[in-house]
Structure formats: structure tokens, C-alpha cells
Design a protein around this motif. Structure first.
Motif, PDB file in Angstrom:
ATOM      1  N   VAL A 198      38.044  25.701  28.994  1.00  0.00           N
ATOM      2  CA  VAL A 198      37.068  26.777  28.755  1.00  0.00           C
ATOM      3  C   VAL A 198      36.179  26.571  28.589  1.00  0.00           C
ATOM      4  CG1 VAL A 198      36.873  29.338  29.191  1.00  0.00           C
ATOM      5  CG2 VAL A 198      38.983  28.572  29.241  1.00  0.00           C
ATOM      6  N   ALA A 199      35.190  26.140  29.410  1.00  0.00           N
ATOM      7  CA  ALA A 199      33.246  25.852  28.988  1.00  0.00           C
ATOM      8  C   ALA A 199      33.647  24.433  28.299  1.00  0.00           C
ATOM      9  CB  ALA A 199      33.252  26.329  27.881  1.00  0.00           C
ATOM     10  N   ASN A 200      34.420  23.965  29.375  1.00  0.00           N
ATOM     11  CA  ASN A 200      34.706  22.486  29.569  1.00  0.00           C
ATOM     12  C   ASN A 200      35.896  21.838  27.654  1.00  0.00           C
ATOM     13  OD1 ASN A 200      33.366  22.257  32.064  1.00  0.00           O
ATOM     14  ND2 ASN A 200      31.579  22.103  30.671  1.00  0.00           N
ATOM     15  N   GLU A 201      35.799  23.195  27.257  1.00  0.00           N
ATOM     16  CA  GLU A 201      36.637  22.441  25.981  1.00  0.00           C
ATOM     17  C   GLU A 201      37.970  23.287  25.855  1.00  0.00           C
ATOM     18  OE1 GLU A 201      33.313  22.905  23.169  1.00  0.00           O
ATOM     19  OE2 GLU A 201      33.458  25.561  23.040  1.00  0.00           O
ATOM     20  N   TYR A 202      38.525  22.324  24.924  1.00  0.00           N
ATOM     21  CA  TYR A 202      40.039  23.488  24.034  1.00  0.00           C
ATOM     22  C   TYR A 202      40.433  23.200  22.962  1.00  0.00           C
ATOM     23  CZ  TYR A 202      44.297  26.482  24.344  1.00  0.00           C
ATOM     24  OH  TYR A 202      45.624  27.181  24.424  1.00  0.00           O
ATOM     25  N   PHE A 203      40.270  23.820  22.136  1.00  0.00           N
ATOM     26  CA  PHE A 203      41.750  23.920  20.261  1.00  0.00           C
ATOM     27  C   PHE A 203      42.648  23.410  20.410  1.00  0.00           C
ATOM     28  CE2 PHE A 203      36.995  24.798  20.842  1.00  0.00           C
ATOM     29  CZ  PHE A 203      35.898  23.248  20.804  1.00  0.00           C
ATOM     30  N   LEU A 204      43.227  22.228  19.309  1.00  0.00           N
ATOM     31  CA  LEU A 204      44.620  22.839  18.715  1.00  0.00           C
ATOM     32  C   LEU A 204      44.698  22.264  17.385  1.00  0.00           C
ATOM     33  CD1 LEU A 204      45.634  20.162  21.959  1.00  0.00           C
ATOM     34  CD2 LEU A 204      46.258  23.060  21.399  1.00  0.00           C
ATOM     35  N   TRP A 205      45.011  23.482  17.408  1.00  0.00           N
ATOM     36  CA  TRP A 205      45.137  22.870  15.852  1.00  0.00           C
ATOM     37  C   TRP A 205      47.847  22.345  15.658  1.00  0.00           C
ATOM     38  CZ3 TRP A 205      42.456  26.425  18.054  1.00  0.00           C
ATOM     39  CH2 TRP A 205      41.088  26.797  17.439  1.00  0.00           C
ATOM     40  N   VAL A 206      47.436  21.786  14.482  1.00  0.00           N
ATOM     41  CA  VAL A 206      48.435  20.962  14.430  1.00  0.00           C
ATOM     42  C   VAL A 206      49.017  21.398  12.356  1.00  0.00           C
ATOM     43  CG1 VAL A 206      50.134  18.918  14.106  1.00  0.00           C
ATOM     44  CG2 VAL A 206      47.961  19.612  16.204  1.00  0.00           C
ATOM     45  N   GLY A 207      49.816  21.783  12.452  1.00  0.00           N
ATOM     46  CA  GLY A 207      50.530  22.416  11.698  1.00  0.00           C
ATOM     47  C   GLY A 207      52.388  21.461  11.552  1.00  0.00           C
ATOM     48  N   GLY A 208      53.059  22.261  10.384  1.00  0.00           N
ATOM     49  CA  GLY A 208      54.774  22.133  10.361  1.00  0.00           C
ATOM     50  C   GLY A 208      55.359  22.488   9.835  1.00  0.00           C
ATOM     51  N   THR A 209      56.522  21.739   9.947  1.00  0.00           N
ATOM     52  CA  THR A 209      57.576  22.282   8.684  1.00  0.00           C
ATOM     53  C   THR A 209      58.192  21.255   7.973  1.00  0.00           C
ATOM     54  OG1 THR A 209      58.068  23.732   9.954  1.00  0.00           O
ATOM     55  CG2 THR A 209      59.993  23.892   8.408  1.00  0.00           C
ATOM     56  N   ILE A 210      58.688  20.904   7.000  1.00  0.00           N
ATOM     57  CA  ILE A 210      59.307  19.457   6.305  1.00  0.00           C
ATOM     58  C   ILE A 210      60.747  20.681   6.137  1.00  0.00           C
ATOM     59  CG2 ILE A 210      59.950  18.040   4.827  1.00  0.00           C
ATOM     60  CD1 ILE A 210      56.418  17.698   4.852  1.00  0.00           C
ATOM     61  N   PRO A 211      62.067  20.074   6.133  1.00  0.00           N
ATOM     62  CA  PRO A 211      62.936  21.247   5.767  1.00  0.00           C
ATOM     63  C   PRO A 211      63.337  21.054   3.907  1.00  0.00           C
ATOM     64  CG  PRO A 211      63.532  19.649   7.132  1.00  0.00           C
ATOM     65  CD  PRO A 211      62.398  19.066   7.135  1.00  0.00           C
ATOM     66  N   ALA A 212      64.018  22.043   2.975  1.00  0.00           N
ATOM     67  CA  ALA A 212      63.882  21.664   1.589  1.00  0.00           C
ATOM     68  C   ALA A 212      63.867  19.879   1.487  1.00  0.00           C
ATOM     69  CB  ALA A 212      64.925  23.122   1.200  1.00  0.00           C
ATOM     70  N   LEU A 213      63.871  20.264   0.176  1.00  0.00           N
ATOM     71  CA  LEU A 213      63.564  19.129  -0.515  1.00  0.00           C
ATOM     72  C   LEU A 213      64.709  18.746  -2.076  1.00  0.00           C
ATOM     73  CD1 LEU A 213      60.319  17.793  -0.876  1.00  0.00           C
ATOM     74  CD2 LEU A 213      61.350  17.592   1.169  1.00  0.00           C
ATOM     75  N   LEU A 214      65.537  18.646  -1.405  1.00  0.00           N
ATOM     76  CA  LEU A 214      66.968  18.690  -2.134  1.00  0.00           C
ATOM     77  C   LEU A 214      66.764  17.055  -3.896  1.00  0.00           C
ATOM     78  CD1 LEU A 214      69.173  20.515  -0.933  1.00  0.00           C
ATOM     79  CD2 LEU A 214      67.721  21.579  -2.640  1.00  0.00           C
ATOM     80  N   GLY A 215      66.815  16.943  -4.825  1.00  0.00           N
ATOM     81  CA  GLY A 215      66.925  15.207  -5.145  1.00  0.00           C
ATOM     82  C   GLY A 215      65.625  14.677  -4.657  1.00  0.00           C
TER      83      GLY A 215
END
Length: 177
Positions: free
Chosen positions: A143-160
């Protein structure tokens, strides 16, 4: 007699060619192409990495870096969500990206973690908090010649989990429909 036989054979040959010609048909199709402005995707200069911050080797729950920037869980205090800026024609675009990203350390004892990306998008750069989920293979519209994408994420629990700095590469592609 020979002349009559030659005449009959010639007439039969001409008639046979006429039937063969009637069996051939033709059709046409229009050809077209629409040329749009060059489609671009660039990493924002401020939101330029997916950073979960400093984590404990025994984090008991999933580490969630919220792409909307609202609710992180079990992350370090200094985090960052990546932002990709799309530019081009006001048109539909398919967004595709990695289903998972392997993060690896460079220590003597190699170890990995798997990140599952979360991608959200909006036609306005100021709408990160209200941006909607964009699954891989989804179509968005500039729209108006642009679009924005944000990226995060998930990491499983850390055990040792082995200590060290873990890095990986998140790949994303966009293509006009």
C-alpha cells in the motif's frame, strides 16, 4: 484403360488430401505481460537483527521474542526484533521464509538451538504492535508502494544448554503474484 486407372488413382489421391486438410484445426491465444516497479526487500537499519538477549543455560520455559514487540517471555533484557521493508508497486506479494532457523555456537564443544520464526506485517511502519501474522506462503499487498514485516521467534526451554554465543541466518523471500 491405363489412362482411366491413372485418372482414378489421381482423383483418389486428391480426394484423400482434401480429407486430411479438413482434419487440421488452429487456435490462437493472446499474450501479455504486466511490468511492475522493481520489488525490493531491505533490512531496517535500526531493527536489524533477531536478538533474544542474554539467556540462562537452564531457562525452564520457552523463550519468546514477540514480533509485535509487546510480550516477550524468558528473554534477556536487551532484545531486538528484525524489520524488513518491502518496496515496489501496489500489488500482491507472496512472502516465504524458513520454517526454522538453527542457531549454533562456535565453542570447542559445538551445540545448537532451533528458533521458530514469528512474522507479522503491516502497510504502515508505525503499526508493529497491531501488525497481523504473516505465515510463510502468505500473500500481502503493498500500500502506497510499501509494506513492513517484523520478525521475532521462539526457542524451546533450555535445559543444560552449552554456554556461548549462538548465531544463525533467517532467510526471507518476496515475489510478485
Amino acid at each position: 484403360m491405363k489412362t482411366i486407372l491413372k485418372s482414378v488413382l489421381t482423383l483418389g489421391l486428391v480426394a484423400g488430401l482434401g480429407f486430411a486438410a479438413n482434419a487440421q484445426k488452429a487456435a490462437t491465444a493472446d499474450a501479455s505481460a504486466t511490468v511492475l516497479a522493481d520489488l525490493t526487500i531491505t533490512l531496517d537499519v535500526t531493527q536489524d537483527e533477531i536478538a533474544f538477549g542474554n539467556l540462562s543455560a537452564n531457562t525452564p520455559g520457552a523463550i519468546v521474542l514477540d514480533a509485535n514487540g509487546i510480550t516477550n517471555s524468558n528473554t534477556g533484557s536487551v532484545t531486538n526484533v528484525a524489520r524488513f521493508d518491502l518496496g515496489g508497486a501496489n500489488s500482491a506479494v507472496t512472502v516465504s521464509y524458513d520454517a526454522t532457523v538453527t542457531l549454533s555456537n562456535t565453542d570447542i564443544t559445538p551445540a545448537t538451538m532451533t528458533m521458530t520464526p514469528e512474522v507479522v506485517g503491516s502497510a504502515a511502519a508505525t503499526n508493529q504492535e497491531t501488525a497481523t501474522a504473516v505465515a510463510s506462503g502468505t500473500t500481502v499487498t503493498l500500500v502506497a508502494n510499501e509494506y513492513f514485516l517484523w520478525v521475532g521467534g521462539t526457542i524451546p526451554a533450555l535445559l543444560g544448554q552449552a554456554t556461548g554465543t549462538y548465531t544463525g541466518i533467517f532467510n526471507i523471500e518476496v515475489e510478485y503474484n
